[in-house]
Design a protein around this motif. Structure first.
Motif, PDB file in Angstrom:
ATOM      1  N   LYS A 193       8.772   6.514   5.449  1.00  0.00           N
ATOM      2  CA  LYS A 193       9.969   6.965   4.595  1.00  0.00           C
ATOM      3  C   LYS A 193      11.077   5.830   4.605  1.00  0.00           C
ATOM      4  CE  LYS A 193      11.867  11.149   4.940  1.00  0.00           C
ATOM      5  NZ  LYS A 193      12.189  12.548   5.591  1.00  0.00           N
ATOM      6  N   PHE A 194      11.088   5.198   5.844  1.00  0.00           N
ATOM      7  CA  PHE A 194      12.128   4.090   5.731  1.00  0.00           C
ATOM      8  C   PHE A 194      11.673   2.832   4.864  1.00  0.00           C
ATOM      9  CE2 PHE A 194      14.127   0.339   7.325  1.00  0.00           C
ATOM     10  CZ  PHE A 194      14.964   0.844   8.180  1.00  0.00           C
ATOM     11  N   TYR A 195      10.587   2.719   4.920  1.00  0.00           N
ATOM     12  CA  TYR A 195      10.225   1.531   3.915  1.00  0.00           C
ATOM     13  C   TYR A 195      10.523   2.134   2.458  1.00  0.00           C
ATOM     14  CZ  TYR A 195       7.583  -1.982   1.116  1.00  0.00           C
ATOM     15  OH  TYR A 195       7.540  -2.938   0.403  1.00  0.00           O
ATOM     16  N   LEU A 196      10.022   3.314   2.057  1.00  0.00           N
ATOM     17  CA  LEU A 196      10.256   3.826   0.609  1.00  0.00           C
ATOM     18  C   LEU A 196      11.768   3.848   0.514  1.00  0.00           C
ATOM     19  CD1 LEU A 196       7.679   6.710   0.587  1.00  0.00           C
ATOM     20  CD2 LEU A 196       7.548   4.614  -0.634  1.00  0.00           C
ATOM     21  N   ARG A 197      12.427   4.134   1.240  1.00  0.00           N
ATOM     22  CA  ARG A 197      14.079   4.307   1.115  1.00  0.00           C
ATOM     23  C   ARG A 197      14.697   2.960   0.956  1.00  0.00           C
ATOM     24  NH1 ARG A 197      18.253   8.267   2.925  1.00  0.00           N
ATOM     25  NH2 ARG A 197      20.176   7.573   1.749  1.00  0.00           N
ATOM     26  N   TYR A 198      14.292   1.865   2.195  1.00  0.00           N
ATOM     27  CA  TYR A 198      15.036   0.843   2.017  1.00  0.00           C
ATOM     28  C   TYR A 198      14.248  -0.545   1.562  1.00  0.00           C
ATOM     29  CZ  TYR A 198      18.017   3.551   4.776  1.00  0.00           C
ATOM     30  OH  TYR A 198      18.954   4.698   5.223  1.00  0.00           O
ATOM     31  N   GLY A 199      13.175  -0.214   1.352  1.00  0.00           N
ATOM     32  CA  GLY A 199      12.214  -1.400   0.706  1.00  0.00           C
ATOM     33  C   GLY A 199      11.978  -2.398   1.869  1.00  0.00           C
ATOM     34  N   TRP A 200      12.067  -2.196   3.155  1.00  0.00           N
ATOM     35  CA  TRP A 200      11.574  -3.318   3.947  1.00  0.00           C
ATOM     36  C   TRP A 200      11.077  -2.776   5.103  1.00  0.00           C
ATOM     37  CZ3 TRP A 200      14.426  -4.189   8.443  1.00  0.00           C
ATOM     38  CH2 TRP A 200      15.445  -3.917   8.929  1.00  0.00           C
ATOM     39  N   MET A 201      10.345  -3.213   6.062  1.00  0.00           N
ATOM     40  CA  MET A 201       9.864  -2.709   7.151  1.00  0.00           C
ATOM     41  C   MET A 201      10.274  -3.486   8.329  1.00  0.00           C
ATOM     42  SD  MET A 201       7.606  -0.236   8.214  1.00  0.00           S
ATOM     43  CE  MET A 201       6.523  -0.064   6.869  1.00  0.00           C
ATOM     44  N   VAL A 214       8.331  12.753   1.197  1.00  0.00           N
ATOM     45  CA  VAL A 214       7.379  11.907   0.549  1.00  0.00           C
ATOM     46  C   VAL A 214       6.211  12.389  -0.081  1.00  0.00           C
ATOM     47  CG1 VAL A 214       5.671   9.945   1.451  1.00  0.00           C
ATOM     48  CG2 VAL A 214       7.789  10.315   2.874  1.00  0.00           C
ATOM     49  N   VAL A 215       5.820  12.072  -1.369  1.00  0.00           N
ATOM     50  CA  VAL A 215       5.205  12.830  -2.218  1.00  0.00           C
ATOM     51  C   VAL A 215       3.956  11.590  -2.546  1.00  0.00           C
ATOM     52  CG1 VAL A 215       4.799  13.658  -4.656  1.00  0.00           C
ATOM     53  CG2 VAL A 215       6.968  14.151  -3.263  1.00  0.00           C
ATOM     54  N   ARG A 216       2.767  12.045  -2.527  1.00  0.00           N
ATOM     55  CA  ARG A 216       1.612  11.309  -2.845  1.00  0.00           C
ATOM     56  C   ARG A 216       1.684  11.164  -4.390  1.00  0.00           C
ATOM     57  NH1 ARG A 216      -1.774  10.073   1.263  1.00  0.00           N
ATOM     58  NH2 ARG A 216      -1.959  11.790   2.767  1.00  0.00           N
ATOM     59  N   LYS A 217       1.664   9.965  -4.957  1.00  0.00           N
ATOM     60  CA  LYS A 217       1.644   9.380  -6.277  1.00  0.00           C
ATOM     61  C   LYS A 217       0.566  10.068  -7.285  1.00  0.00           C
ATOM     62  CE  LYS A 217       4.474   5.265  -6.488  1.00  0.00           C
ATOM     63  NZ  LYS A 217       4.637   4.148  -6.778  1.00  0.00           N
ATOM     64  N   PRO A 262       3.487  16.979  -1.989  1.00  0.00           N
ATOM     65  CA  PRO A 262       4.087  16.348  -0.808  1.00  0.00           C
ATOM     66  C   PRO A 262       3.266  16.054   0.267  1.00  0.00           C
ATOM     67  CG  PRO A 262       4.939  18.460  -1.379  1.00  0.00           C
ATOM     68  CD  PRO A 262       3.976  18.304  -2.115  1.00  0.00           C
ATOM     69  N   VAL A 263       3.359  15.035   1.067  1.00  0.00           N
ATOM     70  CA  VAL A 263       2.443  14.629   2.105  1.00  0.00           C
ATOM     71  C   VAL A 263       2.494  15.790   3.223  1.00  0.00           C
ATOM     72  CG1 VAL A 263       2.146  12.916   4.068  1.00  0.00           C
ATOM     73  CG2 VAL A 263       2.607  12.049   1.953  1.00  0.00           C
ATOM     74  N   LYS A 264       1.443  16.122   3.811  1.00  0.00           N
ATOM     75  CA  LYS A 264       1.483  17.068   5.035  1.00  0.00           C
ATOM     76  C   LYS A 264       0.878  16.476   6.142  1.00  0.00           C
ATOM     77  CE  LYS A 264      -0.198  21.070   2.252  1.00  0.00           C
ATOM     78  NZ  LYS A 264      -1.445  21.997   2.008  1.00  0.00           N
ATOM     79  N   LYS A 311       0.775  -1.104  -0.136  1.00  0.00           N
ATOM     80  CA  LYS A 311      -0.054  -0.016   0.116  1.00  0.00           C
ATOM     81  C   LYS A 311       0.921   1.421  -0.135  1.00  0.00           C
ATOM     82  CE  LYS A 311      -4.194  -2.064   2.441  1.00  0.00           C
ATOM     83  NZ  LYS A 311      -4.817  -2.040   3.676  1.00  0.00           N
ATOM     84  N   ILE A 312       1.897   1.076   0.864  1.00  0.00           N
ATOM     85  CA  ILE A 312       2.928   2.357   0.720  1.00  0.00           C
ATOM     86  C   ILE A 312       3.535   2.584  -0.457  1.00  0.00           C
ATOM     87  CG2 ILE A 312       4.911   3.290   1.935  1.00  0.00           C
ATOM     88  CD1 ILE A 312       4.295   1.955   4.546  1.00  0.00           C
ATOM     89  N   ARG A 313       3.809   1.712  -1.137  1.00  0.00           N
ATOM     90  CA  ARG A 313       4.695   1.588  -2.337  1.00  0.00           C
ATOM     91  C   ARG A 313       3.440   2.057  -3.455  1.00  0.00           C
ATOM     92  NH1 ARG A 313       9.862   2.034  -2.929  1.00  0.00           N
ATOM     93  NH2 ARG A 313      10.133  -0.156  -1.874  1.00  0.00           N
ATOM     94  N   ALA A 314       2.185   1.810  -3.165  1.00  0.00           N
ATOM     95  CA  ALA A 314       1.272   2.139  -4.470  1.00  0.00           C
ATOM     96  C   ALA A 314       1.011   3.461  -4.153  1.00  0.00           C
ATOM     97  CB  ALA A 314      -0.054   0.997  -4.145  1.00  0.00           C
ATOM     98  N   LEU A 315       0.827   4.016  -2.947  1.00  0.00           N
ATOM     99  CA  LEU A 315       0.306   5.599  -2.829  1.00  0.00           C
ATOM    100  C   LEU A 315       1.488   6.442  -2.874  1.00  0.00           C
ATOM    101  CD1 LEU A 315      -1.995   4.738   0.048  1.00  0.00           C
ATOM    102  CD2 LEU A 315      -2.808   5.363  -2.305  1.00  0.00           C
ATOM    103  N   PHE A 316       2.575   6.142  -2.249  1.00  0.00           N
ATOM    104  CA  PHE A 316       3.803   7.145  -2.210  1.00  0.00           C
ATOM    105  C   PHE A 316       4.975   6.895  -2.940  1.00  0.00           C
ATOM    106  CE2 PHE A 316       1.194   6.572   1.698  1.00  0.00           C
ATOM    107  CZ  PHE A 316       0.621   7.915   1.957  1.00  0.00           C
ATOM    108  N   THR A 317       5.693   7.881  -3.152  1.00  0.00           N
ATOM    109  CA  THR A 317       7.058   7.739  -3.542  1.00  0.00           C
ATOM    110  C   THR A 317       8.061   8.991  -3.029  1.00  0.00           C
ATOM    111  OG1 THR A 317       8.377   7.991  -5.595  1.00  0.00           O
ATOM    112  CG2 THR A 317       6.583   9.759  -5.510  1.00  0.00           C
ATOM    113  N   LEU A 318       9.276   8.874  -3.182  1.00  0.00           N
ATOM    114  CA  LEU A 318      10.153   9.773  -2.483  1.00  0.00           C
ATOM    115  C   LEU A 318      10.748  10.703  -3.525  1.00  0.00           C
ATOM    116  CD1 LEU A 318      12.429   7.731   0.148  1.00  0.00           C
ATOM    117  CD2 LEU A 318      10.938   9.677   0.814  1.00  0.00           C
TER     118      LEU A 318
END
Length: 160
Positions: free
Chosen positions: A63-71, A24-27, A32-34, A12-19
């Motif tokens: 942010k951690f997930y988007l940068r490193y790809g794991w939670m 963090v930006v909404r796709k 940017p996410v407020k 869900k994070i990967r589908a909704l957001f990008t860095l």
């Protein structure tokens, strides 16, 4: 949290957001996410869903997930400031490691963390449940407790 649930949240994070850099930006909107700090917790939260419904997730975890790809089980703020979500301030941690980075509180007697007074008037030093010794002054006991915590906690040691 199960691995399957973490995977679902990650998808869900990967589908909704990008860095974009640190932001963090909404796709969908490209904005940017407020995220405002929670009034009592201090963490910044983001809603993981469409149309304003769904679960909240900490911005630091997104942010951690988007940068490193794991939670990881926990994402620790190195400096202890919950609203500081810069990458250099975030690190993966277990629950125990994250608790090691909690700022010290004084006791009701005003003694530092890990120090208690004995009936004899001497001061006892402990690091968690580990007995270190007894000392004549508060300062000696506090130093012994602090040194023992520094040794056992490693990079997660917090002397604040």
């Amino acid at each position: 949290m199960s691995d399957r649930r973490r995977l679902d949240v990650g998808e869900k994070i990967r589908a909704l957001f990008t860095l974009v850099g640190e932001v963090v930006v909404r796709k969908r909107s490209g904005l940017p996410v407020k995220a405002k700090p929670h009034r009592t917790l201090g963490y910044q939260f983001v809603r993981i869903a469409n149309a304003g419904r769904g679960a909240l997730q900490g911005l630091h975890r997104v942010k951690f997930y988007l940068r490193y790809g794991w939670m990881p089980p926990e994402v620790d703020h190195k400096d202890g400031i919950r609203a500081n979500n810069l990458f250099e301030n975030l690190r993966a941690a277990t629950k125990a490691q994250n608790m090691m980075n909690v700022p010290a509180r004084t006791t009701r007697l005003g003694l530092p963390r890990g120090v208690s007074v004995q009936r004899s008037g001497r001061y006892q030093a402990r690091a968690g449940k580990t007995y270190i010794g007894t000392y004549d002054t508060v300062e000696e006991a506090a130093k012994a407790a602090r040194d023992a915590r520094r040794e056992t906690h490693g990079e997660f040691f917090n002397d604040k």
